[in-house]
Write a protein that holds these residues in place. Structure first.
Motif, mmCIF file in Angstrom:
data_model
loop_
_atom_site.group_PDB
_atom_site.id
_atom_site.type_symbol
_atom_site.label_atom_id
_atom_site.label_comp_id
_atom_site.label_asym_id
_atom_site.label_seq_id
_atom_site.Cartn_x
_atom_site.Cartn_y
_atom_site.Cartn_z
ATOM 1 N N ALA A 155 54.831 -24.608 20.009
ATOM 2 C CA ALA A 155 55.943 -25.504 20.424
ATOM 3 C C ALA A 155 57.097 -24.772 19.934
ATOM 4 O O ALA A 155 57.484 -25.278 18.145
ATOM 5 N N GLN A 182 61.744 -26.094 25.345
ATOM 6 C CA GLN A 182 60.697 -25.177 24.388
ATOM 7 C C GLN A 182 60.033 -24.063 24.783
ATOM 8 O O GLN A 182 60.360 -23.643 25.523
ATOM 9 N N PHE A 217 57.110 -21.881 23.724
ATOM 10 C CA PHE A 217 55.913 -21.311 23.275
ATOM 11 C C PHE A 217 55.517 -19.843 22.666
ATOM 12 O O PHE A 217 55.493 -18.760 23.213
#
Length: 100
Positions: free
Chosen positions: A11, A34, A36
């Motif tokens: 993340a 966030q 990924f």
């Protein structure tokens, strides 16, 4: 045919040095907290006979509407009050990992 992906992910939050580079790859999204970053090690295919078809119908407007109503400080307050601990009891530090 269906595919399964295997690999690792991390993340990346707004305070992470990689954020500006990765965030530039996407259209701006209010409330984003966030990204990924995924490294795929293996792609496995199968016949997919039992997998239903799903068509992309579009992005949902809910997050954008919600964050625009709350405003930047309202979203940060929500993160501190409602997202400080994951559903399995782990502290997320989400408000500290994202810029104000």
């Amino acid at each position: 045919m269906s595919r399964s992906l295997y690999g690792t992910a991390r993340a990346v939050h707004q305070a992470d040095p990689a954020w500006p580079v990765l965030a530039a790859l996407f259209p701006p999204l209010p409330g984003a907290r966030q990204i990924f970053d995924v490294a795929i090690d293996l792609v496995q295919t199968s016949c997919g006979f039992g997998v239903p078809y799903f068509d992309f119908a579009g992005d949902r407007p809910d997050l954008r509407i919600w964050t625009e109503k709350k405003g930047e400080e309202g979203v940060r307050r929500y993160w501190r009050e409602r997202n400080a601990v994951s559903i399995d009891g782990i502290e997320t530090g989400i408000a500290d990992k994202n810029r104000s």
